[in-house]
Structures are given as structure tokens and as C-alpha cells.
Motif scaffolding. Structure first.
Motif, PDB file in Angstrom:
ATOM      1  N   SER A  77      37.148  11.492 -17.776  1.00  0.00           N
ATOM      2  CA  SER A  77      37.205  10.105 -17.348  1.00  0.00           C
ATOM      3  C   SER A  77      36.315   9.847 -16.144  1.00  0.00           C
ATOM      4  N   ALA A  78      36.038   8.561 -15.910  1.00  0.00           N
ATOM      5  CA  ALA A  78      35.270   8.168 -14.727  1.00  0.00           C
ATOM      6  C   ALA A  78      36.015   8.558 -13.459  1.00  0.00           C
ATOM      7  N   ALA A  79      37.347   8.492 -13.496  1.00  0.00           N
ATOM      8  CA  ALA A  79      38.140   8.868 -12.325  1.00  0.00           C
ATOM      9  C   ALA A  79      37.983  10.353 -12.002  1.00  0.00           C
ATOM     10  N   GLU A  80      37.929  11.186 -13.038  1.00  0.00           N
ATOM     11  CA  GLU A  80      37.753  12.625 -12.811  1.00  0.00           C
ATOM     12  C   GLU A  80      36.363  12.917 -12.248  1.00  0.00           C
ATOM     13  N   GLN A  81      35.368  12.196 -12.719  1.00  0.00           N
ATOM     14  CA  GLN A  81      34.025  12.377 -12.185  1.00  0.00           C
ATOM     15  C   GLN A  81      33.964  11.949 -10.717  1.00  0.00           C
ATOM     16  N   ALA A  82      34.612  10.844 -10.383  1.00  0.00           N
ATOM     17  CA  ALA A  82      34.649  10.385  -8.993  1.00  0.00           C
ATOM     18  C   ALA A  82      35.396  11.392  -8.111  1.00  0.00           C
ATOM     19  N   LYS A  83      36.459  11.998  -8.659  1.00  0.00           N
ATOM     20  CA  LYS A  83      37.215  13.003  -7.910  1.00  0.00           C
ATOM     21  C   LYS A  83      36.337  14.200  -7.555  1.00  0.00           C
ATOM     22  N   GLN A  84      35.460  14.606  -8.485  1.00  0.00           N
ATOM     23  CA  GLN A  84      34.558  15.725  -8.199  1.00  0.00           C
ATOM     24  C   GLN A  84      33.582  15.359  -7.086  1.00  0.00           C
ATOM     25  N   MET A  88      20.502  12.492 -10.902  1.00  0.00           N
ATOM     26  CA  MET A  88      20.345  13.115 -12.218  1.00  0.00           C
ATOM     27  C   MET A  88      21.688  13.477 -12.854  1.00  0.00           C
ATOM     28  N   ALA A  89      22.756  13.505 -12.041  1.00  0.00           N
ATOM     29  CA  ALA A  89      24.069  13.905 -12.561  1.00  0.00           C
ATOM     30  C   ALA A  89      24.860  12.739 -13.129  1.00  0.00           C
ATOM     31  N   ALA A  90      24.389  11.540 -12.929  1.00  0.00           N
ATOM     32  CA  ALA A  90      25.165  10.361 -13.309  1.00  0.00           C
ATOM     33  C   ALA A  90      25.562  10.398 -14.784  1.00  0.00           C
ATOM     34  N   GLY A  91      26.847  10.242 -15.040  1.00  0.00           N
ATOM     35  CA  GLY A  91      27.361  10.192 -16.407  1.00  0.00           C
ATOM     36  C   GLY A  91      27.546  11.536 -17.070  1.00  0.00           C
ATOM     37  N   GLU A  92      27.148  12.630 -16.416  1.00  0.00           N
ATOM     38  CA  GLU A  92      27.220  13.956 -17.046  1.00  0.00           C
ATOM     39  C   GLU A  92      28.181  14.900 -16.346  1.00  0.00           C
ATOM     40  N   ILE A  93      28.833  14.444 -15.302  1.00  0.00           N
ATOM     41  CA  ILE A  93      29.699  15.324 -14.503  1.00  0.00           C
ATOM     42  C   ILE A  93      30.886  15.792 -15.351  1.00  0.00           C
ATOM     43  N   GLY A  94      30.993  17.105 -15.515  1.00  0.00           N
ATOM     44  CA  GLY A  94      32.136  17.678 -16.211  1.00  0.00           C
ATOM     45  C   GLY A  94      32.160  17.517 -17.715  1.00  0.00           C
ATOM     46  N   LYS A  95      31.111  16.976 -18.301  1.00  0.00           N
ATOM     47  CA  LYS A  95      31.172  16.656 -19.732  1.00  0.00           C
ATOM     48  C   LYS A  95      30.947  17.866 -20.636  1.00  0.00           C
ATOM     49  N   ALA A  96      29.998  18.708 -20.301  1.00  0.00           N
ATOM     50  CA  ALA A  96      29.709  19.863 -21.159  1.00  0.00           C
ATOM     51  C   ALA A  96      30.409  21.126 -20.673  1.00  0.00           C
ATOM     52  N   GLY A  97      31.116  21.003 -19.569  1.00  0.00           N
ATOM     53  CA  GLY A  97      31.776  22.148 -18.967  1.00  0.00           C
ATOM     54  C   GLY A  97      32.215  21.771 -17.570  1.00  0.00           C
ATOM     55  N   VAL A  98      32.541  22.755 -16.753  1.00  0.00           N
ATOM     56  CA  VAL A  98      33.058  22.495 -15.419  1.00  0.00           C
ATOM     57  C   VAL A  98      31.908  22.226 -14.437  1.00  0.00           C
ATOM     58  N   ALA A  99      32.150  21.319 -13.507  1.00  0.00           N
ATOM     59  CA  ALA A  99      31.194  21.052 -12.428  1.00  0.00           C
ATOM     60  C   ALA A  99      31.465  22.023 -11.289  1.00  0.00           C
ATOM     61  N   ILE A 100      30.449  22.777 -10.896  1.00  0.00           N
ATOM     62  CA  ILE A 100      30.569  23.715  -9.773  1.00  0.00           C
ATOM     63  C   ILE A 100      29.537  23.320  -8.727  1.00  0.00           C
ATOM     64  N   ASP A 101      30.012  22.635  -7.694  1.00  0.00           N
ATOM     65  CA  ASP A 101      29.122  22.170  -6.638  1.00  0.00           C
ATOM     66  C   ASP A 101      29.062  23.126  -5.456  1.00  0.00           C
ATOM     67  N   SER A 102      30.130  23.871  -5.241  1.00  0.00           N
ATOM     68  CA  SER A 102      30.153  24.767  -4.077  1.00  0.00           C
ATOM     69  C   SER A 102      31.154  25.888  -4.330  1.00  0.00           C
ATOM     70  N   LEU A 103      31.210  26.792  -3.379  1.00  0.00           N
ATOM     71  CA  LEU A 103      32.166  27.895  -3.454  1.00  0.00           C
ATOM     72  C   LEU A 103      33.597  27.379  -3.561  1.00  0.00           C
ATOM     73  N   ARG A 104      33.868  26.194  -3.009  1.00  0.00           N
ATOM     74  CA  ARG A 104      35.211  25.623  -3.098  1.00  0.00           C
ATOM     75  C   ARG A 104      35.639  25.455  -4.564  1.00  0.00           C
ATOM     76  N   ASP A 105      34.722  24.997  -5.390  1.00  0.00           N
ATOM     77  CA  ASP A 105      35.041  24.837  -6.814  1.00  0.00           C
ATOM     78  C   ASP A 105      35.307  26.187  -7.472  1.00  0.00           C
ATOM     79  N   MET A 106      34.504  27.178  -7.147  1.00  0.00           N
ATOM     80  CA  MET A 106      34.689  28.494  -7.757  1.00  0.00           C
ATOM     81  C   MET A 106      36.007  29.112  -7.299  1.00  0.00           C
ATOM     82  N   MET A 166      36.360  22.846 -18.213  1.00  0.00           N
ATOM     83  CA  MET A 166      37.032  21.595 -18.547  1.00  0.00           C
ATOM     84  C   MET A 166      36.863  20.541 -17.462  1.00  0.00           C
ATOM     85  N   GLY A 167      35.669  20.041 -17.262  1.00  0.00           N
ATOM     86  CA  GLY A 167      35.480  18.932 -16.353  1.00  0.00           C
ATOM     87  C   GLY A 167      35.611  19.333 -14.900  1.00  0.00           C
ATOM     88  N   THR A 168      36.852  19.418 -14.400  1.00  0.00           N
ATOM     89  CA  THR A 168      37.080  19.771 -13.008  1.00  0.00           C
ATOM     90  C   THR A 168      37.498  21.227 -12.888  1.00  0.00           C
TER      91      THR A 168
END
Length: 560
Positions: A486-493, A132-150, A93-95
Motif C-alpha cells: 500500500s501507499a501507507a506502507e511505502q510512506a512508512k518506509q 527513481m524509487a517512486a511507486g516501486e518501494i517494496g513491490k518486488a521485495g523488501v526495501a533495505i535503506d540502511s542497517l536498521r532495516d537489515m 515482503m515490502g517492509t
């Protein structure tokens, strides 16, 4: 299985019935159409089935008993009488925080396993701040950038008490390493970690296109995962060989069956060529199938798949361990059948598809939310999807006996017919030099494209009814709640990612990435180095880039 005199008597009686009772009715009323076929047009459906249609069926060789070769009737002796299938609702779910909340909600509602969806940048091995991630962050599922996210996703979720399926392919090694690292942090012994990574790159070249590396290094990473998990994470399924996306792209049931098992053959051959023993890794292989609309065709497909894989692993690879021959599979109801029109109808479609999966003996099941043709599912729709499974399990009675449709003249005939058609396709693939060569030639893709085109023509012409789309339509103006990122959620990631980079030990990251590049350039197993990089908080993109530096990227048209 049947006495020949009895069979002749049945054939004679059927002919007499057709000439008397049937012909009189046909002459007055006819039938709805001239020919009947299974949902995807793969099998001709006869008017009536009798024992004569399965005259060659040998019970011991073709059906047998649950938990015994050929596993047609199920891979476990008690099946759902001992333990119900794992109920997994696909969620991301996005984040990371939202995904943790959805996981906690689903577990509280009675879900018995987790299924993790990733956003497109993660699937492609990019960080959330990549162009390449612009506009797609969290849209099809959760964004996992690092171990912190997991860590955030699994906060408060003990990994020794749940199993987790991760729908990730090209960067599967990285996400698996993160899962192992979280387990290590929680103090869970690695042998107690349970779950599945999809890790099926061949179907990416066929149907989905979320690949990173060329085929040869991709197969090397996959076999490294096989070897690593056999030693370190023995209860984790190292691959989910996926027919689901092949079917979503438009294949018939027989094509889904054939192309999935042909991919499986290719993976086993690659692992053996890499020096692994089939019985060391084959028990950790799993499969992933689609549950489509034609209930009985789908049941037959699942039964044929088990029988075929047992035969393939025995005949081609001479496996000794019975577990190597057991085709265990996850099922997801068919996303491609969901309609944006009259979304409530999707609840019914999903229920019937779930019924087919359970009648066919699936090991785990995801039921789609009614609104997934529009967006990620809402909390309410995902609860209804989960309740669909729970009602099926506890109220319908279909889980009370094993393989309840066995012996049906129609189902057994369909099972044999699908198996025959699938083996014909596998023989064609063998003649073309194997699955990788058949994909390289574009032959597999063309088979699917041709089928999908024919199906769409039938829908457009009204020859194939889709309720609410080309028949039984209504004027709709009702509001449908949908999940949005939202754009705010993408910026938060992106801010979270920047924070991780600011707080970590950069020298440790660089050392870990350099060691990974060296391993990739040589012939060492890359997985221990990926785990080290993950624990140093190297990002998904940085780890994938380190391997891109060595392996390069796949370009469409390259040899597979």
C-alpha cells in the motif's frame, strides 16, 4: 563401456524391430507429430534409446562416483542420504517487519534456509526517498535503506543457525556488509556466517538490466568481495553465477548452460588477473540454474553442468583443490512458465520442475508460489510451495538414492548432447574474445532474443501447447487473493529512512563515505570501508553514490 559385439547385436535387433513391429503400428496409427524435440527445441528426441546411443560412454571418465571428479553424479559422496537439499522460499515482503514475519513463518513451517528478495530501488542502489524509487518501494521485495532495516529483517533469527541467500547484484557489496554487521551485533563469528550473494553483474548486462557501474569497476568490486570473504567470511558463497535469468529471458537449456559457465570463466579470469589464487576463492563460487518444464532435459543439464565445470576449472585454471572443481548450485522453478490463467495449474508445473531439480542433484531449491505470475506470493501459496519440497523429500523416494537416472540411455545421451552443444557455444564465445566481448557485441543477447521470439511464435501458432493459455482454456471469474504494497506502507518506509538520518552521527557517516571514495579511487579492497559505512548507518543509496562518484554509471551501448 559396452561390448562391441553386443552393441552390433542391439543395433541389428533395433532395425528388425523397426521393420516389423514398429512399421506395422506406424502405418496404422502414425505418431502425434513428425518430430519431437526437448522443451526448448535444443535436442532432437529419438523414438527409442538403447546402449548403442551411449556407446562411447566411459564410466570412470564420464560418470564416476559422487563426490569425485568429474562430479557428474553429485558433488557429495552421500548426497541427500546424508542431508537433504536446503529448502529456500524466496521472500521479501515490502517492509522489513513484514519480511521478518514471513521469514519466521517459513522457518516455523520447516524451511531450512532463507532467500531474500529486494525491491527494485534497492537492487538499483537507490534509497526509498529517491525520485527513481517512486511507486516501486517494496513491490518486488523488501526495501533495505540502511542497517536498521537489515536488523529488523533478522530480529530474532540467529545468523549462526541459518544460511541466507540474497538475490542482489550491483549493490551486493553493501547488502553483504549489512549482513556481516548484523552478525557482528549478534556476536556470531564471521566464519560461522553462511549464505550466498548473487553478485553476478554480467548476467545483468545480458538479461535483467539492474546494473549500476560500468563493467570494469563492477568486476573490481566482485573480486574485492572474493578476496574479503576468503579472509573474513570463508563459509559465505561470494557469487551465484546465474543462468536462471538467462533462461527466463528465453534461452534454450544449452544456452543457459553455456552462457552461465562462460560468465563463470570470466569471473575466475578477473580474479586471477587481480592477483588471487584460484584455490583461494573458487570453492566459494556457486551457481544458480532454472528448473524448466522438460524434466529429463533439465536433469541432463544439471549433470552436464557439473561435469563441464570440473573440466573447465582443471583444464583452464589448473586448480589443485578438489573443492574448486565442484559446481554447487541453487535452483529455482521457472517463473516464466507460470500462467495468470488457471493459476492452480502452476502448482503442478512447480512440482514437476522441483522433481527435475532434485533428480539433477541441486544443493538448494526455491519452489515458486502458484500466484507469482500475479504478485508476491500469499502466505497460503508459499506454504503449498514449501510443502511441495517437503513431500518430494519425505514421501516420493527420489532422495533415497544418488543420481537415480544415471545409466538411462536417454538421459546419458541428453547429457552428452547438451554438453556438446554448450561447448560449441563456449568455443564461439572464446573466438569472440571472451564473454565480456560477446556481450559487448550483443551476440549473447541476440542468441537469447532469437530463441525467445521463435518460442513465442510457436505458442501463438498453437504449435507449442501451454495448458490453460492456448489449449484447455476455461472461462474464469474466480477471485484470486494477491499480496499488495500500500501507499501507507511505502510512506512508512520513507519515514523510517528519515528517522535513521535524524538519529545517526552525520560526521561519522561523512568520514566513512570519504574513506570509501578514497579506497575506490585507489587500489585498496573496498569491502572493509563499505562495512564501516554500513555500521555508521550510511544508507544504501549514499554508499552506492559514493562509488558512483568514482566509477560512474553504465549506459547501454557502453563497452562491456
Amino acid at each position: 563401456m559396452f561390448d562391441q559385439e553386443d552393441l552390433e547385436a542391439i543395433r541389428s535387433a533395433k532395425s528388425e524391430w523397426a521393420e516389423t513391429t514398429l512399421d506395422a503400428t506406424l502405418s496404422r496409427f502414425g505418431e502425434r507429430r513428425e518430430t519431437f524435440e526437448t522443451d526448448t527445441g535444443g535436442q532432437q528426441v529419438e523414438r527409442l534409446y538403447t546402449p548403442a546411443d551411449v556407446a562411447d560412454l566411459d564410466y570412470e571418465d564420464d560418470l564416476g562416483y559422487p563426490g569425485q571428479d568429474p562430479y557428474t553424479r553429485g558433488v557429495y559422496p552421500t548426497m541427500y542420504r546424508g542431508r537433504l537439499w536446503t529448502m529456500r522460499q524466496y521472500a521479501g515482503m515490502g517492509t522489513a517487519e513484514e519480511t521478518n514475519e514471513r521469514f519466521q513463518y517459513l522457518l516455523d513451517e520447516g524451511q531450512t534456509g532463507l532467500s531474500m528478495a529486494f525491491d527494485l530501488p534497492t537492487q538499483m542502489g537507490y534509497d526509498s526517498d529517491a525520485d527513481m524509487a517512486a511507486g516501486e518501494i517494496g513491490k518486488a521485495g523488501v526495501a533495505i535503506d540502511s542497517l536498521r532495516d537489515m536488523e529488523t529483517v533478522f530480529d530474532g533469527i540467529p545468523l549462526d543457525e541459518v544460511s541466507t541467500s540474497m538475490t542482489i547484484n550491483a549493490p551486493a557489496s553493501v547488502l553483504l556488509a549489512m549482513y556481516v554487521a548484523v552478525g557482528d551485533q549478534q556476536g556470531v563469528p564471521r566464519e560461522e556466517l553462511r549464505g550466498t550473494i548473487q553478485n553476478d553483474v554480467l548476467k545483468e548486462y545480458i538479461a535483467r538490466n539492474t546494473y549500476i557501474y560500468p563493467p570494469a569497476p563492477s568486476m573490481r568490486i566482485i573480486t574485492d568481495i572474493f578476496e574479503y570473504c576468503a579472509a573474513e567470511v570463508p563459509n559465505f558463497n561470494t557469487i551465484s553465477i546465474s543462468g536462471y535469468h538467462i533462461r527466463e529471458a528465453g534461452s534454450t537449456a544449452a544456452q543457459e548452460l553455456a552462457f552461465t559457465l562462460a560468465d563463470g570463466i570470466e569471473y575466475v579470469e578477473a580474479a586471477i588477473d587481480a592477483g588471487l589464487d584460484v584455490d583461494d576463492f573458487a570453492p566459494q563460487l556457486s551457481f544458480f540454474f532454472n528448473a524448466h518444464n522438460d524434466i529429463l532435459e533439465e536433469v541432463a543439464k544439471f549433470r552436464a553442468a557439473r561435469r563441464m565445470w570440473a573440466d573447465i576449472v582443471d583444464a583452464r585454471f589448473d586448480a589443485d583443490d578438489p573443492a574448486s572443481k565442484q559446481l554447487k548450485f541453487h535452483t529455482q522453478t521457472a517463473g516464466s512458465t507460470l500462467t495468470a490463467q488457471q493459476v492452480e495449474n502452476n502448482v503442478v508445473r512447480v512440482a514437476y520442475q522441483a522433481l527435475a531439480a532434485v533428480l539433477g542433484g541441486t544443493q538448494s531449491l526455491h519452489t515458486n508460489g502458484k500466484d507469482e505470475a500475479l504478485s508476491l506470493p500469499t502466505e497460503k501459496s508459499v506454504r503449498t510451495a514449501l510443502r511441495t519440497q517437503q513431500i518430494l523429500a519425505h514421501e516420493s523416494g527420489v532422495a533415497d538414492t544418488i543420481d537415480p537416472l544415471a545409466g538411462s540411455y536417454y538421459v546419458e545421451s541428453l547429457t552428452d548432447g547438451l554438453e556438446e552443444d554448450a561447448y560449441d557455444l563456449i568455443d564461439e564465445i572464446d573466438e569472440r574474445g571472451g564473454m565480456r566481448h560477446a556481450i559487448e557485441e550483443g551476440w549473447v543477447q541476440r542468441q537469447i532474443q532469437d530463441t525467445a521470439f521463435e518460442r513465442q511464435q510457436e505458442i501463438d501458432a498453437g504449435e507449442r501447447i501451454v495448458v490453460g493459455v492456448n489449449e484447455f482454456t476455461v472461462e474464469e471469474d474466480e477471485h484470486v487473493d494477491i499480496e499488495e504494497v500500500s501507499a501507507a506502507e511505502q510512506a512508512k518506509q520513507q519515514d523510517r529512512l528519515e528517522s535513521v538520518r535524524a538519529e545517526r552521527d552525520d560526521a561519522a557517516v561523512e568520514d566513512a563515505l570519504a574513506a570509501l571514495r578514497d579506497a575506490a579511487e585507489g587500489d585498496e579492497n573496498v569491502m572493509p570501508y563499505i562495512v564501516d559505512a554500513v555500521k555508521a548507518y550510511a544508507t544504501t543509496g549514499e554508499i552506492c553514490d559514493a562509488m558512483r562518484d568514482v566509477f560512474g554509471e553504465y549506459e547501454p551501448g557502453q563497452a562491456v
